[in-house]
Design an enzyme around this catalytic site. Structure first.
Site, PDB file in Angstrom:
ATOM      1  N   GLU A 329       0.833  -1.215   0.000  1.00 16.95           N
ATOM      2  CA  GLU A 329       0.000   0.000   0.000  1.00 16.95           C
ATOM      3  C   GLU A 329       0.862   1.257   0.000  1.00 16.95           C
ATOM      4  O   GLU A 329       0.526   2.243  -0.642  1.00 16.95           O
ATOM      5  CB  GLU A 329      -0.982  -0.014   1.181  1.00 16.95           C
ATOM      6  CG  GLU A 329      -1.897  -1.238   1.276  1.00 16.95           C
ATOM      7  CD  GLU A 329      -2.579  -1.647  -0.024  1.00 16.95           C
ATOM      8  OE1 GLU A 329      -2.755  -0.790  -0.910  1.00 16.95           O
ATOM      9  OE2 GLU A 329      -2.919  -2.835  -0.167  1.00 16.95           O
ATOM     10  N   TYR A 415      -1.231  -8.065 -11.012  1.00 19.03           N
ATOM     11  CA  TYR A 415      -0.297  -7.995  -9.888  1.00 19.03           C
ATOM     12  C   TYR A 415       1.019  -8.712 -10.204  1.00 19.03           C
ATOM     13  O   TYR A 415       2.089  -8.123 -10.162  1.00 19.03           O
ATOM     14  CB  TYR A 415      -0.902  -8.675  -8.652  1.00 19.03           C
ATOM     15  CG  TYR A 415      -1.996  -7.883  -7.994  1.00 19.03           C
ATOM     16  CD1 TYR A 415      -1.756  -7.159  -6.838  1.00 19.03           C
ATOM     17  CD2 TYR A 415      -3.284  -7.861  -8.506  1.00 19.03           C
ATOM     18  CE1 TYR A 415      -2.755  -6.430  -6.209  1.00 19.03           C
ATOM     19  CE2 TYR A 415      -4.297  -7.134  -7.896  1.00 19.03           C
ATOM     20  CZ  TYR A 415      -4.029  -6.417  -6.745  1.00 19.03           C
ATOM     21  OH  TYR A 415      -5.008  -5.696  -6.136  1.00 19.03           O
TER      22      TYR A 415
END
Ligand code: BES
Ligand code: ZN
Length: 647
Positions: A329, A415
């Protein structure tokens, strides 16, 4: 490093080029009306907004948070840039909002009513709000309130929280849920600054993706400012019994009082992570970096809301072994929040580059061996799953002349193939050239939203052309637009995992299980690899032996649970059922629970069990999680009419 269950309503069909702009997306009411923009301009099939005509530059929110009615009400005032000289209409995205009034500021400073129309709701996209502004007003204000079932909000009663005293509410705007709590141009192509004045019950602390004050006094009256332009999916709010504990001068944890010490200990390395990332990719440009620990119903692992990452408590396992979530994050503060994908077709640029940066942060803090284990887990999983996907879904991006119907995919391809692509470039060019390139990319496109084609051109100009003979354009093309995993993918070697493979195989071949002396030194990652490499099913005796030795059933580690429980269901091991029910009822993080649901629904008994669990869990689940579980159950029953909402 990856997420297997982030699937944006996958519509496999693609509509080929030409006049495809006119081709109606899956939900045909979603067909866009805007004229074709410049060649290569990205088409956002998930938004009605027409940013080539008018753009929101600044948003001023005045909101009240009402827990009794599960409602946010108030107004949103937009500062507008009228881009197209002919434009006189502002089109906003909304979902389940009640619009009370729309006014516009005239040039003489007077606010006057504006005509508007709220179209019938499309299941995926919500309702298009068209506002007539013949005077091309510089400011327009919409007064509205949300619905209790707003897809981007979750409302928890005090009983559903850790402390049990205050209610809790949080938003999850990505991908297209900001529109369920604020009328917006809900597309990453538009960036805006914002301010907010929020009122709430006095005992509740309110936080936003803005300038939260660690010393803020709880008084039910809060103001926020976000002076950096962000896309709508980064708009965030949370309210509850939240207290703050610092990690460093610019970083800390917000959590319920009972959780805050444990969380701060788990995330103690956050400042070191920020410093490591700055050393590689330039200054952290957002001021504070705080972490908000949400209740276990949070449907994701983490969400990179600027200045305040929202995080699941399921990574707080006591040994820092799952903190790559924070690295991930945080990495979005460069890849995603600073340089943003401009359409749903370009999500790999956010998630793939972030997953690569995440792994670099992990390497900087915990060493190459640990980073390689994490990379290997992601790559092994991708190898397992990519072959079963539609060829189009195996590509990182979709060519600009191809338009996907309505939803797009966000799977481990974005990803893990994305991160692998970055590792490939690093491998070929060497860190001495690749690191400055990536840093330059973040600087060059800071605070912009760009499509894949812009990344490709930048890479050709600044990497391929500057260091000729290392990577060909054809290789670049194959990585981005081709299916599968290119032959040129660098192999990640992990001696730790080789050792795990050896002891697992020895056991499968009839030998003893690895002794606790060996396994005592294992990290979570080694346990995950141990389980991942198991055959599809095991005998009852084998499962019982594993449980006796390592007590997998009932594990507090969700990453282990999400691998162990599907294996027990597939193999027939009812001893785990009670713990499965407890796990699926307690946790709402989709990545952790969906694999077990998916396995359960394959048999009639399992399906019945899944339905019972869902009914019990429903009041505590987030709407996004409920939607995913309902869709898996409906599909298993042969009911294709239940449309899974866009995540
Ligand atoms: N931005 C994503 C979450 C997201 C993506 C929400 C698309 C909705 C639509 C976030 O950064 C993320 O990737 N979270 C992962 C964390 C993991 C990869 C470490 C998750 O929630 O599993
Ligand atoms: Zn992410």
């Amino acid at each position: 490093m990856r997420s297997s269950i982030l699937t944006l309503c996958f519509a496999a069909a693609v509509v080929l080029g030409g006049c495809s702009r006119d081709a109606a997306p899956a939900a045909d009411t979603a067909a866009k009306s805007d004229a074709v923009t410049a060649p290569g301009a990205e088409y956002d099939s998930l938004s009605y907004a027409e940013p080539d005509k008018v753009r929101i530059r600044d948003l001023a929110l005045a909101l009240d948070v009402d827990f009794n009615d599960k409602q946010i009400s108030g107004s949103a005032t937009y500062d507008l840039d009228w881009v197209d000289p002919e434009a006189t209409e502002l089109v906003l995205d909304t979902r389940d909002l009640t619009i009370e009034k729309v006014v516009g500021e005239r040039s003489d400073g007077k606010w006057v009513d504006l005509k508007y129309e709220l179209a019938d709701a499309d299941k995926l996209l919500g309702s298009k709000l068209s506002i007539q502004a013949p005077e091309r007003n510089g400011r327009i204000r919409v007064t509205y309130h949300t619905a209790p079932q707003a897809s981007g909000l979750q409302w928890l009663t005090p009983a559903m929280t850790e402390g049990g005293k205050q209610p809790f509410m949080f938003s999850q705007s990505q991908q297209i849920h900001a529109r369920s709590w604020v009328p917006l141009q809900d597309t990453p192509r538009v960036r805006f600054t914002y301010t907010a004045h929020v009122t709430s019950p006095k005992d509740v602390m309110v936080l936003m993706s803005a300038d939260n004050d660690p010393k803020a006094v709880r008084d039910g009256d809060y103001t926020f400012e976000m002076p950096q332009a962000i896309p709508s999916y980064l708009l965030a709010i949370a309210a509850g019994d939240l207290v703050f504990k610092p990690i460093s001068d610019r970083s800390g944890v917000w959590a319920e009082p009972a959780m805050v010490d444990k969380a701060t200990a788990e995330f103690a390395d956050t400042e070191k992570m920020i410093e490591a990332t700055e050393a590689m990719y330039g200054p952290y440009r957002w001021g504070r970096y705080d972490i908000l620990v949400l209740p276990p119903s949070f449907p994701y692992g983490g969400m990179e809301n600027p200045r305040i990452t929202f995080a699941t408590p399921t990574v707080i396992v006591g040994d820092k072994s799952l903190v790559s979530l924070i690295a991930h994050e945080l990495a979005h503060s460069w890849a995603g929040n600073l340089v943003t994908f401009s359409s749903p077709k370009d999500q790999w640029m956010n998630e793939g580059i972030t997953s690569y940066v995440e792994n670099r942060i992990i390497e900087a803090l915990y060493g190459k061996d640990f980073a390689n284990m994490e990379a290997a887990i992601a790559q092994n999983e991708l190898r397992k799953t990519i072959g079963d996907m539609e060829p189009q879904a195996q590509a990182l991006a979709i060519r600009p002349d191809i338009h996907v119907k309505a939803g797009d995919t966000l799977t481990e391809v974005a990803y893990d193939k994305g991160a692998w692509f970055m590792m490939f470039l690093e491998h070929r060019f060497g860190r001495e050239d690749f690191d400055p390139f990536l840093r330059g990319y973040f600087d060059h496109f800071a605070f912009q939203s760009i499509p894949t084609t812009t990344f490709v051109q930048y890479a050709k100009d600044n990497l391929l052309a500057k260091h000729p003979g290392k990577v060909t354009e054809a290789e670049l093309d194959e990585w981005i637009y081709g299916p599968g995993i290119p032959e040129s993918a660098p192999v990640t070697v992990s001696p730790q995992f080789d050792a795990v493979d050896a002891v697992r195989q020895a056991w499968i071949d009839g030998g003893a299980l690895p002794s606790t002396e060996v396994t005592a030194k294992w990290s979570t990652q080694e346990w995950l690899h141990f389980l991942e490499g198991m055959p599809a099913t095991l005998s009852h005796d084998q499962l019982a032996a594993l449980d006796a030795a390592y007590a997998f059933t009932g594990t507090p580690n969700g990453e282990i649970a999400m691998r162990w429980y599907p294996l027990t269901v597939r193999s027939g091991y009812p001893e785990a059922n009670e713990a499965i029910a407890e796990f699926l009822e307690r946790v709402g993080r989709r990545k952790l629970i969906m694999p077990t649901y998916a396995e359960l629904v394959k048999s009639p008994a399992g399906l019945a069990m899944a339905e019972t669990i869902l009914e019990k869990a429903r009041p505590g689940y987030h709407p996004i999680t409920t939607g995913s579980v309902e869709s898996v159950i409906a599909k298993a029953k042969g009911d294709d009419t239940v449309v899974k909402p866009v995540d």
